[in-house]
Design a protein around this motif. Structure first.
Motif: not given
Length: 75
Positions: A1-8, A17-24
């Motif tokens: 799995m690529s790093a961006p895919a793992a981060a996603a 889980a209810g977190g307010d998440v932004t992934l750039g």
């Protein structure tokens, strides 16, 4: 799995889980390449992006404003 895919995957888990998440992902090209974002250099382009983020955030009353300074080590 690529790093961006793992981060996603992790971002998705946090969101579910209810977190307010932004992934750039990939913003480096946006700020380091001239012509994509207004500004003569990286600092000016970052300032342009920050101005847009703050202008957008001002329209959102359901969220706190974005931080004026973000340091990864703080989080």
């Amino acid at each position: 799995m690529s790093a961006p895919a793992a981060a996603a995957e992790v971002a998705g888990e946090l969101h579910r889980a209810g977190g307010d998440v932004t992934l750039g992902v990939g913003c480096e090209l946006t700020v380091f390449m001239a012509g994509l974002v207004p500004g003569a250099d990286v600092a000016a382009r970052l300032a342009s992006l920050a101005a847009v983020a703050h202008a957008y955030a001002a329209t959102r009353t359901d969220r706190p404003p974005p931080p004026t300074r973000l340091v990864a080590a703080d989080h």
